[in-house]
Each structure stands twice: as structure tokens, then as C-alpha cells.
Motif scaffolding. Structure first.
Motif, short mmCIF file in Angstrom:
data_model
loop_
_atom_site.label_atom_id
_atom_site.label_comp_id
_atom_site.label_asym_id
_atom_site.label_seq_id
_atom_site.Cartn_x
_atom_site.Cartn_y
_atom_site.Cartn_z
N TYR A 29 2.62 40.47 -8.15
CA TYR A 29 1.76 39.61 -8.96
C TYR A 29 2.53 38.37 -9.39
CZ TYR A 29 -1.32 43.60 -9.00
OH TYR A 29 -2.16 44.62 -8.60
N PRO A 30 1.84 37.26 -9.65
CA PRO A 30 2.53 36.02 -10.01
C PRO A 30 3.38 36.14 -11.27
CG PRO A 30 0.16 35.76 -10.28
CD PRO A 30 0.39 37.08 -9.61
N GLY A 31 2.99 37.00 -12.20
CA GLY A 31 3.76 37.18 -13.42
C GLY A 31 5.14 37.76 -13.21
N GLU A 32 5.42 38.26 -12.00
CA GLU A 32 6.74 38.80 -11.69
C GLU A 32 7.75 37.71 -11.37
OE1 GLU A 32 6.57 41.88 -8.66
OE2 GLU A 32 4.55 42.39 -9.32
N VAL A 33 7.28 36.47 -11.23
CA VAL A 33 8.16 35.35 -10.90
C VAL A 33 8.41 34.54 -12.17
CG1 VAL A 33 8.48 33.29 -9.47
CG2 VAL A 33 7.22 35.27 -8.57
N ASP A 34 9.66 34.35 -12.51
CA ASP A 34 10.04 33.57 -13.68
C ASP A 34 9.61 32.11 -13.46
OD1 ASP A 34 11.38 32.06 -15.64
OD2 ASP A 34 13.11 33.40 -15.65
N LYS A 35 8.75 31.61 -14.31
CA LYS A 35 8.21 30.25 -14.16
C LYS A 35 9.31 29.18 -14.21
CE LYS A 35 3.60 31.33 -15.84
NZ LYS A 35 2.98 31.30 -14.56
N ARG A 36 10.44 29.49 -14.79
CA ARG A 36 11.55 28.52 -14.83
C ARG A 36 12.14 28.28 -13.44
NH1 ARG A 36 15.00 31.43 -19.33
NH2 ARG A 36 14.33 33.11 -17.98
N LEU A 37 11.81 29.14 -12.47
CA LEU A 37 12.32 28.99 -11.11
C LEU A 37 11.48 28.07 -10.24
CD1 LEU A 37 13.25 32.70 -10.30
CD2 LEU A 37 14.81 30.82 -10.90
N PHE A 38 10.33 27.63 -10.75
CA PHE A 38 9.38 26.88 -9.92
C PHE A 38 10.02 25.71 -9.18
CE2 PHE A 38 6.34 23.49 -9.18
CZ PHE A 38 5.36 24.17 -8.46
N PHE A 39 10.70 24.82 -9.88
CA PHE A 39 11.24 23.63 -9.22
C PHE A 39 12.40 23.96 -8.30
CE2 PHE A 39 8.91 21.79 -12.79
CZ PHE A 39 8.09 20.92 -12.08
N ARG A 40 13.17 24.96 -8.64
CA ARG A 40 14.25 25.38 -7.74
C ARG A 40 13.66 25.97 -6.45
NH1 ARG A 40 19.07 29.39 -7.97
NH2 ARG A 40 20.35 28.35 -6.41
N LEU A 41 12.63 26.81 -6.59
CA LEU A 41 11.98 27.38 -5.41
C LEU A 41 11.33 26.30 -4.56
CD1 LEU A 41 10.37 30.53 -7.05
CD2 LEU A 41 12.14 30.54 -5.27
N LYS A 42 10.75 25.31 -5.20
CA LYS A 42 10.13 24.20 -4.46
C LYS A 42 11.18 23.44 -3.65
CE LYS A 42 7.18 20.22 -5.17
NZ LYS A 42 5.80 20.44 -4.87
N ARG A 43 12.35 23.21 -4.26
CA ARG A 43 13.43 22.53 -3.54
C ARG A 43 13.92 23.39 -2.38
NH1 ARG A 43 18.33 23.40 -3.04
NH2 ARG A 43 18.54 24.72 -4.87
N ILE A 44 14.09 24.68 -2.61
CA ILE A 44 14.54 25.58 -1.55
C ILE A 44 13.54 25.57 -0.39
CG2 ILE A 44 14.86 28.02 -0.95
CD1 ILE A 44 16.17 28.34 -3.75
N LEU A 45 12.26 25.66 -0.71
CA LEU A 45 11.23 25.63 0.34
C LEU A 45 11.32 24.33 1.14
CD1 LEU A 45 8.75 26.70 1.85
CD2 LEU A 45 7.34 25.73 0.00
N ASN A 46 11.35 23.21 0.46
CA ASN A 46 11.41 21.91 1.15
C ASN A 46 12.67 21.78 1.99
OD1 ASN A 46 8.98 21.17 0.01
ND2 ASN A 46 9.91 20.01 -1.65
N ASP A 47 13.82 22.14 1.42
CA ASP A 47 15.10 22.03 2.15
C ASP A 47 15.17 23.01 3.32
OD1 ASP A 47 15.84 20.10 0.33
OD2 ASP A 47 17.39 21.31 -0.65
N SER A 48 14.47 24.11 3.24
CA SER A 48 14.57 25.12 4.30
C SER A 48 14.04 24.64 5.64
CB SER A 48 13.85 26.42 3.88
OG SER A 48 12.45 26.27 3.89
N PHE A 49 13.26 23.57 5.64
CA PHE A 49 12.74 23.00 6.89
C PHE A 49 13.71 22.00 7.53
CE2 PHE A 49 8.85 24.44 4.75
CZ PHE A 49 8.30 25.21 5.77
N ARG A 50 14.77 21.65 6.81
CA ARG A 50 15.77 20.74 7.37
C ARG A 50 16.63 21.51 8.37
NH1 ARG A 50 18.39 18.11 2.14
NH2 ARG A 50 19.81 17.44 3.75
#
Length: 146
Positions: A18-39
């Protein structure tokens, strides 16, 4: 999406995440990881691990690699798979899997497949399941974890 089905192909273990299992403070870090993972060099994770991703039609498929280049875990995140990605995950490994190519879990799903390199990097198993769950939410429904 209320939840995602998170399955480990090697063991057949399935759980709803469920979404509540993800710490909301990680959002921007996860977004950066996702974007960088395509490099080409992928995204830097922890302790020298790297994540490299590709987008294939209705799924994002990512592999975590150790510093020595060994593949540790492949994860596929999909909310519209017609069975193609699921079958591909089964057909592109020599490792024994408990799940069957002909019997996919319902979408949306996060499907994890442990790779042979994990045998030399067992320490990665302490965090890869949690990581792929968070990564899956970022891929499939990011604003549920924001």
C-alpha cells in the motif's frame, strides 16, 4: 490504485503493498533515482550498487547491479501487462522460478526476480525488497506516495 501486488518470482511469495508503506520524505529521492536509472551509467544507490532501467511498452524494467557488475535483482513494474512482460521475465532466466509464465499475478504488479549475482552479494537482500516496493510506487502511481 489502492495497492500493488508485489511478487518474488524465485519464491512465489506475493503480498499487497500500500502507498502508506512508503515514507513520503523519499519522494524526491525516488524520483531522481528513477530518472537517473535511464541514463547509460544508471542511478547510484547505496554501497556502490547501481540501478539501470528501461521502458518496454507498458512496463518499466530495472536491474540492480553490484559494484563488480554482477546483476542482483531485476524488478518489473506494470499496470497494464497483457502477460508479455510476465512471460519475458520467465523466459530470460536460467534460474529456477516458483511462479509460472502462464499464470501472472493480477496487475498492477511489481515482479522481483533474484539474479545469480545475489549469491556473492547476500547483503543486498536486506534492502532490495523494500527498495523495489518504493520504486514500484514511484513508477506506477507516484502521487500516491507524495
Amino acid at each position: 490504485m489502492k495497492y500493488l501486488n508485489h511478487v518474488t518470482l524465485n519464491t512465489g511469495h506475493v503480498r499487497q503493498t500500500y502507498p502508506g508503506e512508503v515514507d513520503k520524505r523519499l519522494f524526491f529521492r525516488l524520483k531522481r533515482i528513477l530518472n537517473d536509472s535511464f541514463r547509460p551509467e544508471g542511478a547510484e544507490l547505496i554501497n556502490g550498487y547501481r540501478l539501470k532501467s528501461t521502458q518496454i511498452e507498458v512496463a518499466t524494467i530495472a536491474t540492480i547491479f553490484a559494484l563488480d557488475g554482477a546483476p542482483i535483482l531485476t524488478t518489473a513494474c506494470s499496470k497494464q501487462d497483457d502477460g508479455t512482460i510476465w512471460r519475458m521475465l520467465h523466459e530470460t532466466t536460467n534460474e529456477p522460478l516458483k511462479t509460472k509464465a502462464s499464470d501472472p499475478v493480477p496487475v498492477p504488479y511489481i515482479a522481483d526476480r533474484l539474479e545469480i549475482g545475489v549469491m556473492a552479494h547476500m547483503d543486498a537482500l536486506k534492502w532490495t525488497g523494500d527498495f523495489s516496493r518504493c520504486f514500484g510506487w514511484m513508477v506506477l502511481d507516484p502521487y500516491k506516495i507524495r
